[in-house]
Scaffold this motif. Structure first.
Motif, PDB file in Angstrom:
ATOM      1  N   THR A  11       7.456  74.851 -30.374  1.00  0.00           N
ATOM      2  CA  THR A  11       6.451  75.730 -30.130  1.00  0.00           C
ATOM      3  C   THR A  11       7.017  76.940 -31.203  1.00  0.00           C
ATOM      4  OG1 THR A  11       6.310  75.876 -27.975  1.00  0.00           O
ATOM      5  CG2 THR A  11       6.633  78.149 -29.133  1.00  0.00           C
ATOM      6  N   ASP A  48       3.501  87.408 -26.405  1.00  0.00           N
ATOM      7  CA  ASP A  48       3.590  86.284 -25.826  1.00  0.00           C
ATOM      8  C   ASP A  48       2.584  85.468 -25.273  1.00  0.00           C
ATOM      9  OD1 ASP A  48       6.224  87.322 -24.877  1.00  0.00           O
ATOM     10  OD2 ASP A  48       5.428  88.239 -23.157  1.00  0.00           O
ATOM     11  N   THR A  49       0.953  86.164 -25.574  1.00  0.00           N
ATOM     12  CA  THR A  49       0.218  85.682 -25.835  1.00  0.00           C
ATOM     13  C   THR A  49       0.046  84.560 -27.336  1.00  0.00           C
ATOM     14  OG1 THR A  49      -0.513  87.266 -25.310  1.00  0.00           O
ATOM     15  CG2 THR A  49      -2.393  85.489 -25.608  1.00  0.00           C
ATOM     16  N   GLU A  64       2.827  81.557 -26.292  1.00  0.00           N
ATOM     17  CA  GLU A  64       1.820  80.397 -25.350  1.00  0.00           C
ATOM     18  C   GLU A  64       1.139  79.817 -25.691  1.00  0.00           C
ATOM     19  OE1 GLU A  64       2.640  79.685 -22.351  1.00  0.00           O
ATOM     20  OE2 GLU A  64       1.469  78.178 -21.720  1.00  0.00           O
ATOM     21  N   ARG A 112       2.738  77.151 -28.015  1.00  0.00           N
ATOM     22  CA  ARG A 112       3.357  76.532 -26.630  1.00  0.00           C
ATOM     23  C   ARG A 112       2.480  75.339 -26.848  1.00  0.00           C
ATOM     24  NH1 ARG A 112       5.333  75.352 -22.101  1.00  0.00           N
ATOM     25  NH2 ARG A 112       3.949  75.895 -20.664  1.00  0.00           N
ATOM     26  N   GLU A 113       1.172  75.598 -26.325  1.00  0.00           N
ATOM     27  CA  GLU A 113      -0.138  74.789 -25.792  1.00  0.00           C
ATOM     28  C   GLU A 113      -0.234  73.740 -27.327  1.00  0.00           C
ATOM     29  OE1 GLU A 113      -1.421  73.535 -23.689  1.00  0.00           O
ATOM     30  OE2 GLU A 113      -0.293  74.302 -22.326  1.00  0.00           O
ATOM     31  N   GLN A 151      10.555  70.131 -23.775  1.00  0.00           N
ATOM     32  CA  GLN A 151       9.571  70.169 -23.933  1.00  0.00           C
ATOM     33  C   GLN A 151       8.506  68.957 -23.224  1.00  0.00           C
ATOM     34  OE1 GLN A 151       8.137  73.959 -23.954  1.00  0.00           O
ATOM     35  NE2 GLN A 151       9.833  73.994 -23.730  1.00  0.00           N
TER      36      GLN A 151
END
Ligand SMILES: [Zn+2]
Length: 494
Positions: free
Chosen positions: A315, A333-334, A337, A340-341, A440
Motif C-alpha cells: 500500500t 487517509d483517503t 485507502e 490500498r485498493e 493484506q
C-alpha cells in the motif's frame, strides 16, 4: 572487495533512452554514465539518532525505484548509502541519553535496516558509517588545507573557504549575497573568516569527549562536519572499487541541495579537481496537511507506526509511486485507502492469473490479444520510467492493463497467453514491489498456505523430499517464500 566490472556473458548494452532531471542543469537530460554498464549511485542515508520517518522513506523509495529501473534496463549498479552516526544531532541525543555514540546509534541502525526490509527497499551494496571512515576524512581535510581552500579558524576548527572555490553555489543557484545572508542567520561559529564558510572539522568540546565523538588529527583533536562525511565516504568507496573520483548519480531529498550537497561538491571537487557527480537527483517532500513531515514539527510517522496501523508495504509503495518524485506528496487517509485498493487489485489480478484463468480454452484465445496487451504494457512502463521516472504514468498504465486483461480473461485466453501475461506482470511487480503482503492478501491464501505447509511437513517426515520440493515450488509460484527454522516453517508473501 573490487566490484565486477566485466559485463555478464548475457549482457545487452542498456538502451540509451533514459532521461533524468539533473538539478545541476535544471534540465531533463539523457543519462550517460561514466563507464557503462556500471553506474555508481550515492544516496545520502539516515542519521541514526532516532527512527527514520516516512518522509525520509519516501526519498529512499524514489531511490529504490530508480535503482530497480536501472537494473531492469541492464545497468550494473553499485549503490552506496551512508549512515551518519556522528553529527550535532547524534551527539546531542547521546549526551541527553547519557550514552556513548555507538550505544545510541547501533540500535537505530538496526531499526533502519528492519524498516528498509519492511518497505521492501533493496539493500545498498555498502553502508559506510561515518565513524569508521576517519582516516579518509582526515586525509580529505589535509588535502584541502594543502590546496589552500581550507584554513584553521581562531576557534581551532577547520573551515572551507568558499571564496577560494569560484563555482560555489552552482548546484543551488544561489548568488553570493543570498548565501551570506542565510549563513549569518544560521551562524553559530565565530572562528570563521567569512560567515558563509562551513566547518570541515570541529574542535572537540567537553560533550564530544563525554560521548566519545573525538578523533586525533594532525590539525587538532575533533570531529568531522556532516558535509565532510558524505564527500569522504563516497570518494573512498568509488576510488577503492573503480579507481574513479566521479559518481554517476547522487541523490537525496530537496532540502539537501543547500547547503549539504553544495558543500559536498565544494569539498570533493576542490580536492580532486574532478566533477563530483554527473547527475544530481532530488526528491520532493511528503507533506501532512500541507506541511513537510519533519521531526522538528512533530508531525511524523515512522515505518513502525505504519506497521502498527496495519498499513502494508504494498500500500505504502503504491501511494508513493502514484506521485512523481519531484512533486510533493500529500499523505492523507483517503490517498492511503485508494492506494490500498490499488495494491489489493494488483494482488487479486495476480491470483487470477495464477489460478490459470481461462486455461484449457486454447482455440478461443482471442487471437493472442492478452499477450499483445502485456507486451504493450511492458513497452509503455519502460517508456514512462525512462521519462524522468514517471511512476504515476507507469502505474496508471498497469491499472489500465489489469482492467483490459480481466475483460480478456472473461472471454477466455489460452494457457500460453496467460503464462506470457504473467511473466510480464511478475517482472513489473519486481520493479514496483506493490503487491499486498501476507496480512493484506486474499483471505483464502492463508488457509491454502497452511494446508500446503502441512502436506510438505508430512512429505518430509516420510522422506519424500521430491514432493516437499515440489510443494515449495508451488508456494513460490504464488509468491510465498518459506524458511525452515528450529521453531517451525515460517512463510511470507514476497
Ligand atoms: Zn550526504
Amino acid at each position: 572487495m573490487r566490484w565486477t566490472t566485466t559485463p555478464r556473458a548475457d549482457y545487452v548494452s542498456p538502451p540509451m533512452s533514459l532521461q533524468l532531471f539533473n538539478t545541476l542543469t535544471r534540465r531533463v537530460e539523457p543519462f550517460t554514465p561514466l563507464a557503462p554498464p556500471r553506474v555508481t549511485m550515492y544516496t545520502c542515508g539516515p542519521t541514526v539518532w532516532n527512527f527514520a520517518h516516512i518522509g525520509n522513506f519516501r526519498t529512499f523509495l524514489f531511490e529504490d525505484l530508480l535503482r530497480r529501473h536501472l537494473e531492469w534496463s541492464g545497468y550494473d549498479v553499485c549503490h552506496i548509502m551512508n549512515l551518519t552516526d556522528v553529527d550535532d544531532r547524534v551527539i546531542k541525543a547521546a549526551d541527553a541519553a547519557g550514552k556513548r555514540l555507538g550505544e545510541l546509534t547501533d540500535p537505530f541502525a538496526r531499526a533502519f535496516f528492519e524498516d528498509r526490509d519492511f518497505l521492501r527497499i533493496k539493500p545498498a551494496h555498502v553502508y559506510p558509517r561515518a565513524t569508521q571512515y576517519m582516516p579518509a576524512m582526515i586525509a580529505l581535510v589535509e588535502r584541502l588545507l594543502e590546496r589552500g581552500v581550507a584554513y584553521r579558524g581562531d576557534d581551532g576548527s577547520v573551515y572551507f573557504a568558499i571564496a577560494k572555490f569560484p563555482t560555489y553555489g552552482r548546484l543551488s543557484q544561489l548568488d553570493r549575497r543570498e548565501i551570506k545572508v542565510g549563513a549569518r542567520v544560521a551562524s553559530d561559529e565565530y572562528g570563521k573568516d567569512d560567515p558563509s564558510d562551513f566547518a570541515l572539522w570541529k574542535k572537540a568540546g567537553p560533550v564530544d569527549e563525554q560521548v566519545g565523538a573525538v578523533w586525533d588529527a594532525p590539525f587538532g583533536r575533533g570531529r568531522p562536519g556532516w558535509h565532510l562525511e558524505c564527500s569522504a565516504m563516497s570518494l573512498a568507496e568509488i576510488r577503492e572499487r573503480f579507481g574513479v573520483e566521479t559518481l554517476d548519480l547522487h541523490c537525496g531529498a530537496i532540502d539537501l541541495i543547500f547547503p549539504h550537497h553544495e558543500n559536498e561538491i565544494g569539498q570533493s571537487e576542490a580536492a580532486t579537481g574532478q566533477p563530483f557527480a554527473r547527475y544530481w537527483l532530488h526528491g520532493a517532500f511528503l507533506n501532512v496537511k500541507g506541511t513537510k513531515m519533519s521531526k522538528r514539527y512533530g508531525n511524523f510517522l515512522t515505518a513502525r507506526d505504519l506497521q502498527e496501523q496495519g498499513v502494508d508495504a504494498g500500500t505504502f509503495r503504491t501511494l508513493v509511486y502514484q506521485t512523481h518524485y519531484r512533486q510533493p506528496l500529500d499523505y492523507t487517509d483517503t490517498a492511503l485507502e485508494a492506494a490500498r485498493e490499488g495494491s489489493l487489485r494488483m494482488g487479486r489480478f495476480r491470483e487470477r492469473l495464477e489460478g490459470g484463468a481461462g486455461r484449457g480454452k486454447t482455440g478461443e484465445d482471442g487471437g493472442g490479444r492478452l499477450a499483445g496487451l502485456a507486451q504493450q504494457l511492458e513497452t509503455d512502463v519502460r517508456a514512462a520510467l525512462d521519462d524522468d521516472l514517471d511512476s504515476p504514468k507507469a502505474l496508471a498504465r498497469l491499472f489500465d492493463f489489469v482492467s483490459a486483461a480481466n475483460r480478456q480473461l472473461d472471454r477466455g485466453a489460452s494457457g500460453e497467453e496467460v503464462g506470457a501475461a504473467m511473466a510480464v506482470f511478475d517482472r513489473l511487480m519486481e520493479l514496483f514491489a506493490v503487491l499486498p503482503g501476507a496480512r493484506q492478501a486474499d483471505p483464502e491464501l492463508v488457509p491454502w498456505v497452511q494446508e500446503r505447509l502441512g502436506a510438505r511437513d508430512r512429505a518430509r517426515k516420510s522422506k519424500d523430499f521430491k514432493e516437499a520440493d515440489r510443494i515449495r515450488a508451488e508456494l513460490k509460484a504464488r509468491g510465498v517464500e518459506i524458511e525452515d527454522t528450529p521453531t517451525g516453517t515460517k512463510w511470507r508473501v514476497v
